[in-house]
Design an enzyme around this catalytic site. Sequence first.
Site, PDB file in Angstrom:
ATOM      1  N   SER A   1     -22.414  68.717 111.471  1.00 20.51           N
ATOM      2  CA  SER A   1     -21.521  68.957 110.329  1.00 20.51           C
ATOM      3  C   SER A   1     -22.181  68.739 108.982  1.00 20.51           C
ATOM      4  O   SER A   1     -21.745  69.293 107.991  1.00 20.51           O
ATOM      5  CB  SER A   1     -20.304  68.045 110.450  1.00 20.51           C
ATOM      6  OG  SER A   1     -20.696  66.693 110.507  1.00 20.51           O
TER       7      SER A   1
ATOM      8  N   HIS B   1     -18.040  72.193 115.232  1.00 17.76           N
ATOM      9  CA  HIS B   1     -18.434  73.203 114.234  1.00 17.76           C
ATOM     10  C   HIS B   1     -19.032  74.457 114.855  1.00 17.76           C
ATOM     11  O   HIS B   1     -19.422  75.371 114.133  1.00 17.76           O
ATOM     12  CB  HIS B   1     -19.424  72.596 113.233  1.00 17.76           C
ATOM     13  CG  HIS B   1     -18.794  71.535 112.391  1.00 17.76           C
ATOM     14  ND1 HIS B   1     -18.215  71.776 111.172  1.00 17.76           N
ATOM     15  CD2 HIS B   1     -18.604  70.210 112.630  1.00 17.76           C
ATOM     16  CE1 HIS B   1     -17.707  70.667 110.682  1.00 17.76           C
ATOM     17  NE2 HIS B   1     -17.935  69.695 111.551  1.00 17.76           N
TER      18      HIS B   1
ATOM     19  N   LYS C   1     -10.827  73.415 112.897  1.00 21.21           N
ATOM     20  CA  LYS C   1     -11.751  74.210 112.090  1.00 21.21           C
ATOM     21  C   LYS C   1     -11.545  75.700 112.390  1.00 21.21           C
ATOM     22  O   LYS C   1     -10.707  76.345 111.767  1.00 21.21           O
ATOM     23  CB  LYS C   1     -13.172  73.725 112.312  1.00 21.21           C
ATOM     24  CG  LYS C   1     -13.250  72.214 112.001  1.00 21.21           C
ATOM     25  CD  LYS C   1     -14.579  71.609 112.089  1.00 21.21           C
ATOM     26  CE  LYS C   1     -14.515  70.082 112.099  1.00 21.21           C
ATOM     27  NZ  LYS C   1     -13.869  69.464 110.940  1.00 21.21           N
TER      28      LYS C   1
HETATM   29  C1  LIG Z   1     -18.529  66.791 114.926  1.00 23.22           C
HETATM   30  C2  LIG Z   1     -17.096  66.487 114.673  1.00 23.22           C
HETATM   31  N1  LIG Z   1     -16.356  65.965 115.658  1.00 23.22           N
HETATM   32  C3  LIG Z   1     -15.047  65.674 115.475  1.00 23.22           C
HETATM   33  C4  LIG Z   1     -14.421  65.892 114.269  1.00 23.22           C
HETATM   34  C5  LIG Z   1     -12.992  65.479 114.092  1.00 23.22           C
HETATM   35  O1  LIG Z   1     -12.134  66.535 114.221  1.00 23.22           O
HETATM   36  P1  LIG Z   1     -10.642  66.492 113.673  1.00 23.22           P
HETATM   37  O2  LIG Z   1     -10.706  66.907 112.237  1.00 23.22           O
HETATM   38  O3  LIG Z   1      -9.919  67.463 114.515  1.00 23.22           O
HETATM   39  O4  LIG Z   1     -10.115  65.112 113.814  1.00 23.22           O
HETATM   40  C6  LIG Z   1     -15.147  66.477 113.242  1.00 23.22           C
HETATM   41  C7  LIG Z   1     -14.445  66.838 112.002  1.00 23.22           C
HETATM   42  O5  LIG Z   1     -14.534  66.479 110.949  1.00 23.22           O
HETATM   43  C8  LIG Z   1     -16.519  66.758 113.417  1.00 23.22           C
HETATM   44  O6  LIG Z   1     -17.258  67.258 112.432  1.00 23.22           O
END
Ligand SMILES: Cc1ncc(COP(=O)(O)O)c(C=O)c1O
Lengths: 397, 83
Positions: free
Chosen positions: A186, A214, A245
């Site tokens: 990310s 992502h 996302k």
């Molecule tokens: C790699 C990763 N895992 C998990 C999440 C968490 O996802 P959520 O926004 O659905 O809680 C994110 C999001 O920001 C992320 O970038």
Amino acid sequence: MTLLSKFDSLAADRAALLSTGFDPFGIPIEQIYSPTEALIKGRRILLAGTNNYLGLTFAPECIQAVHEAIDREGTGTTGSRMANGSFAGHRALEQELADFYECRSAIVFTTGYQANLAMISGLARAGEDTLLIDADCHASIYDGCRLSGADVIRFRHNNVADLDKRLRRLGDRAAGALIIVEGIYSMLGDRAPLADFVDLKNTYGSYLLVDEAHSLGVLGHYGRGLVEETDLINEVDFIVGTFSKSLGSTGGYCASNHPELDLLRYTSRPFVFTASPPPTVVASTRAALPLLREGVVLRKKLWENARRLYQHLDGLGYKLGPEPSPVIAVLLESREQARALWEGLFEHGIYVNLIFAPATPGNESLVRCSVSAVHTGEQIDHICQAFAELRELASAS
Amino acid sequence: MTVKYDEILDRLGLHLQQVAGTKLEFDEDTNLIEGLGLDSYKVLDLMLEVEDEFDISVPMNLLTDVHTVRDLAQLIEQLKPAQ
Ligand SMILES: Cc1ncc(COP(=O)(O)O)c(C=O)c1O
């Protein structure tokens, strides 16, 4: 230090941040018009930091599904699935995700954050198990590790030799350890060398969990992520992802061929002790999943936009993440530079993300853009032009 | 043969010097965060170096009890690096 006095320095930092205008870490969206435009501070702003990769938040199919679900099933589930039951939509979505990955089963969680908490703390036990995580993993992975209480070993980002060394040091404990990586990272938008990690996990008899937060909808012909792009779906033990996302809703999931996955429904605290996703969210996610799967044209457009912006910024001499992707990070030496560039872009009517060191890989601050399939050519031009005009702000001090 | 505490301290010192900046003075009682100005991210990166220096695994979860240079040196000693 008392309970509240430790906030003094943060309060001072925040006051300094606010004195120059408004808070880049909590921008007020006065009205949202589309996946790529919103009213902010009375101005129409181009959104280029929302991770809305396929632009599905306004897809008519999803909006229609939400209307029907709310009329049929009401606004919420008012509790966890263990207490309040699994609605038909929960079960259908789980089956659809399992079908999507052509694997045995899937579990839906209330957010992606909770998916990682639930999977990692559900799988690993304190005093028994070992977790090996890529240094650049998301906070939800770190927090899941902490919640588990298991031994956590960090390896250098995307470094196969480094993971190998750390597995070797574990001796017998490497067999049965859980390795955790992400599809696309990310912060810098780079991807894991998945085939090499699969080789290692097979050599040592470890397990592998990949978070495709992502990369879902972004990589692979059907958008199944890095596991599809590298043809390794069946080699990975647990595929985790988020609906927040590319699917344009909220929620998280894990898909796996291990029958034990279904047992986590009884033991994993972040699954058991929180309310399940409401019918509206489940309905829009279910409507979005086939759009994502069949979204070959959207993916093509997404990558065209991503490559164009990446190459343009690269040509301007900005320091970027290592490879083109829909997450495009500009690396800056200081917080001040990052802040100035962020503000300059906002002046040009563009919203992106500002991320300060040390919450970044390396010691640099980031201005991070995320590109969407539904950004028009003119919108990408606008972003390119703004970065060209602001180039001086990112020059070495 | 395992490595002696004093030798651990010397070898650890070189890595601390590198992450904290060369001119910094420290002793066994120096706090890693306040005394050396490291943040929690820098401590984690320091640990990657330390693990390689002594060829050991230091689980992150054990670091919650590490505050000073001495705590860290003692933890390394407990994990019995080979010479
Ligand atoms: C790699 C990763 N895992 C998990 C999440 C968490 O996802 P959520 O926004 O659905 O809680 C994110 C999001 O920001 C992320 O970038």
